[in-house]
Design a protein around this motif. Structure first.
Motif, PDB file in Angstrom:
ATOM      1  N   LYS A  91      38.202  33.698  44.029  1.00 47.96           N
ATOM      2  CA  LYS A  91      37.349  34.729  43.450  1.00 47.96           C
ATOM      3  C   LYS A  91      37.649  34.900  41.962  1.00 47.96           C
ATOM      4  N   TYR A  92      38.909  34.859  41.631  1.00 45.42           N
ATOM      5  CA  TYR A  92      39.343  35.016  40.240  1.00 45.42           C
ATOM      6  C   TYR A  92      38.835  33.864  39.374  1.00 45.42           C
ATOM      7  N   PHE A  93      39.131  32.634  39.788  1.00 42.32           N
ATOM      8  CA  PHE A  93      38.816  31.484  38.943  1.00 42.32           C
ATOM      9  C   PHE A  93      37.319  31.204  38.842  1.00 42.32           C
ATOM     10  N   THR A  94      36.535  31.620  39.830  1.00 39.27           N
ATOM     11  CA  THR A  94      35.099  31.348  39.792  1.00 39.27           C
ATOM     12  C   THR A  94      34.298  32.484  39.167  1.00 39.27           C
ATOM     13  N   SER A  95      34.972  33.559  38.770  1.00 41.61           N
ATOM     14  CA  SER A  95      34.258  34.679  38.153  1.00 41.61           C
ATOM     15  C   SER A  95      33.979  34.386  36.680  1.00 41.61           C
ATOM     16  N   GLU A  96      32.973  35.028  36.149  1.00 41.69           N
ATOM     17  CA  GLU A  96      32.605  34.832  34.750  1.00 41.69           C
ATOM     18  C   GLU A  96      33.545  35.559  33.799  1.00 41.69           C
ATOM     19  N   SER A  97      34.165  36.625  34.284  1.00 41.79           N
ATOM     20  CA  SER A  97      35.127  37.379  33.474  1.00 41.79           C
ATOM     21  C   SER A  97      36.362  37.642  34.318  1.00 41.79           C
ATOM     22  N   TRP A  98      37.496  37.057  33.921  1.00 41.74           N
ATOM     23  CA  TRP A  98      38.730  37.250  34.678  1.00 41.74           C
ATOM     24  C   TRP A  98      39.269  38.664  34.481  1.00 41.74           C
ATOM     25  N   VAL A  99      38.924  39.281  33.366  1.00 45.21           N
ATOM     26  CA  VAL A  99      39.325  40.670  33.139  1.00 45.21           C
ATOM     27  C   VAL A  99      38.587  41.590  34.107  1.00 45.21           C
ATOM     28  N   LYS A 100      37.279  41.406  34.225  1.00 45.16           N
ATOM     29  CA  LYS A 100      36.500  42.237  35.153  1.00 45.16           C
ATOM     30  C   LYS A 100      36.933  41.990  36.595  1.00 45.16           C
ATOM     31  N   ALA A 101      37.228  40.736  36.920  1.00 51.63           N
ATOM     32  CA  ALA A 101      37.694  40.423  38.275  1.00 51.63           C
ATOM     33  C   ALA A 101      38.976  41.181  38.586  1.00 51.63           C
ATOM     34  N   ALA A 102      39.859  41.275  37.599  1.00 56.79           N
ATOM     35  CA  ALA A 102      41.119  42.008  37.794  1.00 56.79           C
ATOM     36  C   ALA A 102      40.855  43.507  37.923  1.00 56.79           C
ATOM     37  N   LEU A 103      39.962  44.041  37.089  1.00 56.76           N
ATOM     38  CA  LEU A 103      39.621  45.463  37.176  1.00 56.76           C
ATOM     39  C   LEU A 103      39.022  45.800  38.539  1.00 56.76           C
ATOM     40  N   ASP A 104      38.163  44.912  39.035  1.00 57.91           N
ATOM     41  CA  ASP A 104      37.536  45.136  40.336  1.00 57.91           C
ATOM     42  C   ASP A 104      38.554  45.178  41.471  1.00 57.91           C
TER      43      ASP A 104
END
Length: 328
Positions: A116-129
């Motif tokens: 999920k992390y590596f395929t997201s467009e923003s790794w920052v947003k993925a972490a916030l989520d």
């Protein structure tokens, strides 16, 4: 220096610590040992994994000193005004910068969701989520990959610069460290190839150009030794204050704990009384600072999940051999 003991040391490295790519030992600011293994030279960077975290810690300190950040007590969401908190989410609203620096924030996962992390467009947003969940703020939870990127997002937002540009201007260039560009990959296979390439230079960035905070930086042993020496010198490099003494003191004292291990601001505290502290990365990448013995040890290592304990190695072999050195 007794050359026979040096040969014994290198025999031990080759037999028991075979994934070491390079090592530098400094005593009283003087280089007393340097050597390379596995076909690596002084010019070959390695991916230093979580040593990246300690570099981000330094950059956060510099950003505070320059007034971009007021306090480690500031809430994380202050820096992401466009981020929408999901209904019912309360924990994330109380998380501070300090909590991220000390690895004491909860996440909505039992094991890190790398895909999920590596395929997201923003790794920052993925972490916030993924912030929050049922855990308690203040309880230590080490997250190797997912999570620390929030600090990179904060740095980029407050400085108005890419993290690498801010690092080059305020930390890397003053120390003579060359990190030339972002490293970008588009597949798992490409990522593996990049990590194993001894000629890769730079700092991994997500699709938005935000540099990673928990991993992804490529450094040489000399680069790591410079960072360690900067900390040992109380933030002074060539008569210039690069990093505040107060930030170093705060970063390298215990703020949280994981069993018998102490943690500062993205630095591991090995011993409080001397003190000794270290930046530690997977595979045995290390920046080790012993303030009492005035020693810095940097070790760059190749990928190896079962690498033997480097702190034990330093204490058993390196410190006894070099602690009384006065010159190379």
């Amino acid at each position: 220096m007794n050359q026979e003991k040096i040969r014994e040391l290198e025999k031990t490295i080759n037999s028991d610590y075979g994934n070491i790519a390079g090592m530098i030992v400094q005593k009283n600011g003087i280089k007393v040992y340097e050597n390379y293994f596995n076909g690596y030279t002084a010019d070959n960077p390695t991916h230093v994994y979580s040593v990246t975290k300690s570099v981000i810690s330094a950059l956060m300190g510099i950003a505070m000193e320059k007034g971009y950040i007021e306090s480690t007590e500031q809430r994380v969401l202050e820096f992401f005004p466009g981020y929408t908190v999901k209904r019912g989410e309360k924990t994330i609203q109380n998380i501070r910068i300090r909590d991220l620096l000390t690895m004491t924030v909860p996440y909505k996962f039992k094991s890190e969701p790398y895909t999920k992390y590596f395929t997201s467009e923003s790794w920052v947003k993925a972490a916030l989520d993924l912030l929050g969940g049922k855990g308690q703020v203040g309880e230590f939870r080490y997250t190797p990959v997912v999570g620390p990127d929030i600090l990179s997002g904060i740095l980029a937002n407050v400085t108005g610069q890419p993290v690498l540009a801010f690092a080059m201007e305020n930390l890397f260039s003053p120390l003579g460290i060359h990190v030339p560009n972002n490293v970008v990959f588009h597949s798992k296979e490409e990522q593996i190839a990049v990590m194993k390439d001894k000629n890769t230079r730079g700092w991994v960035a997500d699709p938005q150009g935000i540099n990673t905070a928990g991993w992804g930086l490529f450094l040489t042993p000399a680069d790591m030794a410079k960072i360690g020496q900067l900390y040992l010198n109380n933030g002074i490099w060539e008569s210039k204050q690069i990093l505040s003494t107060g930030w170093i003191d705060e970063s390298t004292k215990e703020h949280s704990r994981w069993g018998k291990l102490s943690y500062g601001y993205l630095w591991w505290i090995i011993e409080d009384d001397e003190p000794i502290y270290a930046a530690l990365g997977q595979g045995g990448n290390v920046i080790y600072v012993n303030t009492k013995k005035n020693m810095v040890v940097s070790i760059a290592s190749l990928v190896g999940l079962r690498a033997k304990d480097r702190i034990e190695f330093i204490k058993e072999y390196i410190e006894p051999l070099f602690e009384n050195c006065v010159s190379a």
